[in-house]
Design an enzyme around this catalytic site. Structure first.
Site, PDB file in Angstrom:
ATOM      1  N   LYS A  62     126.444  50.529  67.452  1.00  0.00           N
ATOM      2  CA  LYS A  62     125.935  51.831  68.163  1.00  0.00           C
ATOM      3  C   LYS A  62     126.883  52.956  67.892  1.00  0.00           C
ATOM      4  CE  LYS A  62     126.933  50.085  72.328  1.00  0.00           C
ATOM      5  NZ  LYS A  62     127.452  48.479  71.818  1.00  0.00           N
ATOM      6  N   ARG A 112     126.110  50.943  81.356  1.00  0.00           N
ATOM      7  CA  ARG A 112     126.351  49.346  80.960  1.00  0.00           C
ATOM      8  C   ARG A 112     125.739  48.535  82.483  1.00  0.00           C
ATOM      9  NH1 ARG A 112     130.255  50.027  76.944  1.00  0.00           N
ATOM     10  NH2 ARG A 112     130.998  47.986  76.157  1.00  0.00           N
ATOM     11  N   ARG A 158     136.460  44.082  62.348  1.00  0.00           N
ATOM     12  CA  ARG A 158     136.344  45.602  62.072  1.00  0.00           C
ATOM     13  C   ARG A 158     137.483  46.334  62.096  1.00  0.00           C
ATOM     14  NH1 ARG A 158     132.175  47.206  66.992  1.00  0.00           N
ATOM     15  NH2 ARG A 158     133.940  46.981  68.487  1.00  0.00           N
ATOM     16  N   ARG A 160     141.035  47.582  67.374  1.00  0.00           N
ATOM     17  CA  ARG A 160     141.286  47.531  68.630  1.00  0.00           C
ATOM     18  C   ARG A 160     141.597  46.301  69.192  1.00  0.00           C
ATOM     19  NH1 ARG A 160     135.103  49.431  70.418  1.00  0.00           N
ATOM     20  NH2 ARG A 160     135.796  47.904  72.038  1.00  0.00           N
ATOM     21  N   ARG A 194     133.310  39.739  76.451  1.00  0.00           N
ATOM     22  CA  ARG A 194     132.602  41.070  76.413  1.00  0.00           C
ATOM     23  C   ARG A 194     130.833  41.001  76.003  1.00  0.00           C
ATOM     24  NH1 ARG A 194     135.465  43.770  71.561  1.00  0.00           N
ATOM     25  NH2 ARG A 194     133.973  45.389  72.047  1.00  0.00           N
TER      26      ARG A 194
HETATM   27  P1  AMP Z   1     133.413  49.718  74.008  1.00  0.00           P
HETATM   28  O1  AMP Z   1     134.279  50.578  73.100  1.00  0.00           O
HETATM   29  O2  AMP Z   1     131.937  50.425  74.336  1.00  0.00           O
HETATM   30  O3  AMP Z   1     132.996  48.445  73.275  1.00  0.00           O
HETATM   31  O4  AMP Z   1     133.998  49.469  75.233  1.00  0.00           O
HETATM   32  C1  AMP Z   1     135.347  48.836  75.374  1.00  0.00           C
HETATM   33  C2  AMP Z   1     135.713  48.631  76.742  1.00  0.00           C
HETATM   34  O5  AMP Z   1     135.938  49.615  77.774  1.00  0.00           O
HETATM   35  C3  AMP Z   1     134.451  47.500  77.490  1.00  0.00           C
HETATM   36  O6  AMP Z   1     134.866  46.274  76.915  1.00  0.00           O
HETATM   37  C4  AMP Z   1     134.845  47.886  78.768  1.00  0.00           C
HETATM   38  O7  AMP Z   1     135.954  47.218  79.366  1.00  0.00           O
HETATM   39  C5  AMP Z   1     135.019  49.447  78.955  1.00  0.00           C
HETATM   40  N1  AMP Z   1     133.879  50.108  78.977  1.00  0.00           N
HETATM   41  C6  AMP Z   1     133.371  51.052  78.189  1.00  0.00           C
HETATM   42  N2  AMP Z   1     132.219  51.656  78.505  1.00  0.00           N
HETATM   43  C7  AMP Z   1     132.125  51.069  79.918  1.00  0.00           C
HETATM   44  C8  AMP Z   1     130.950  51.420  80.848  1.00  0.00           C
HETATM   45  N3  AMP Z   1     130.038  52.093  80.718  1.00  0.00           N
HETATM   46  N4  AMP Z   1     131.168  50.525  82.104  1.00  0.00           N
HETATM   47  C9  AMP Z   1     132.278  49.540  82.065  1.00  0.00           C
HETATM   48  N5  AMP Z   1     133.152  49.687  81.289  1.00  0.00           N
HETATM   49  C10 AMP Z   1     133.184  50.220  80.080  1.00  0.00           C
END
Ligand code: AMP
Length: 214
Positions: free
Chosen positions: A13, A88, A127, A161, A172
């Site tokens: 994404k 989400r 990554r 990360r 996740r």
């Molecule tokens: P991402 O970078 O999108 O993989 O997000 C990293 C982490 O941030 C996720 O594993 C969640 O803990 C939190 N997070 C990001 N976006 C959301 C969302 N829309 N709702 C809830 N938690 C989020």
């Protein structure tokens, strides 16, 4: 045009959102990036989100909706928005419907990027990104042309990360299947959903994404 990129962690994404940003001058809105910035700044939101993110679970709807609502007040969103990692949960999708309606914005498409779970663990655990410009790399699939030097900006600093390790990826993915995958039916029922093959090469995924948006 405003679009949602929907898919599990590691589906690509962020990579595709960056390409859309440069090709279409749209704005990438990644709630993950916003939350990581909040954690780094030590803000109240960051303090509340930190442990949840480290465990690979979802931050509360209340926090995330607050963050995205504030971001949608900025003038640049009129260029068109790519939602990356948001919504989400069904509650977030409903909140987004309301937020967009209030701002006179429309949701043009939701593009689901389909990838096998087994592939995702490999992708995510290898990554890393350029610390300066954010260009994405992978230990095995995408290494810089000159070792240790970013192809895009020449920086020699990279970062990984904290939650990109095999154990947290599993949590996740579980969160994705339990809480986010129901959005596929949510947007399909509203006639917004398009699905593309996220297992293909980056350029082919971009081609399919553009075809879905045009
Ligand atoms: P991402 O970078 O999108 O993989 O997000 C990293 C982490 O941030 C996720 O594993 C969640 O803990 C939190 N997070 C990001 N976006 C959301 C969302 N829309 N709702 C809830 N938690 C989020």
């Amino acid at each position: 045009m405003n679009v949602i990129l929907l898919g599990p962690p590691g589906a690509g994404k962020g990579t595709q959102a960056r390409i859309l940003e440069s090709e279409r001058k749209m704005i990438q809105l990644s709630t993950g990036d916003m939350l990581r910035a909040a954690v780094a700044s030590g803000s109240e939101v960051g303090q509340r989100a930190k442990a949840v993110m480290e465990a690979g679970q979802l931050v509360s709807d209340e926090i995330v909706i607050g963050v995205i609502s504030e971001r949608l007040n900025a003038p640049d969103v009129t260029n068109g928005v790519i939602f990356d990692g948001f919504p989400r949960t069904t509650a977030q999708a409903e909140a987004l419907d309301t937020l967009l309606a209030d701002k006179g914005m429309t949701l043009d498409a939701v593009v689901e990027m389909q990838v096998d779970d087994a592939e995702l663990v490999d992708r995510v655990s290898g990554r890393y990104t350029c610390a300066k410009c954010g260009e994405g790399y992978h230990d095995r699939h995408k290494i810089p042309a000159t070792e240790g030097v970013c192809d895009a900006c020449g920086s020699t600093e990279f970062k990984r990360r904290a939650d990109d390790n095999a154990e947290t990826v599993k949590s996740r993915l579980d969160a994705y299947h339990a809480q986010t995958a129901p959005l596929i039916a949510y947007y399909s029922a509203r006639g917004k959903l398009k699905s593309i093959d996220g297992m293909a090469e980056i350029g082919e995924v971009t081609r399919q994404l553009n075809a879905a948006l045009n």
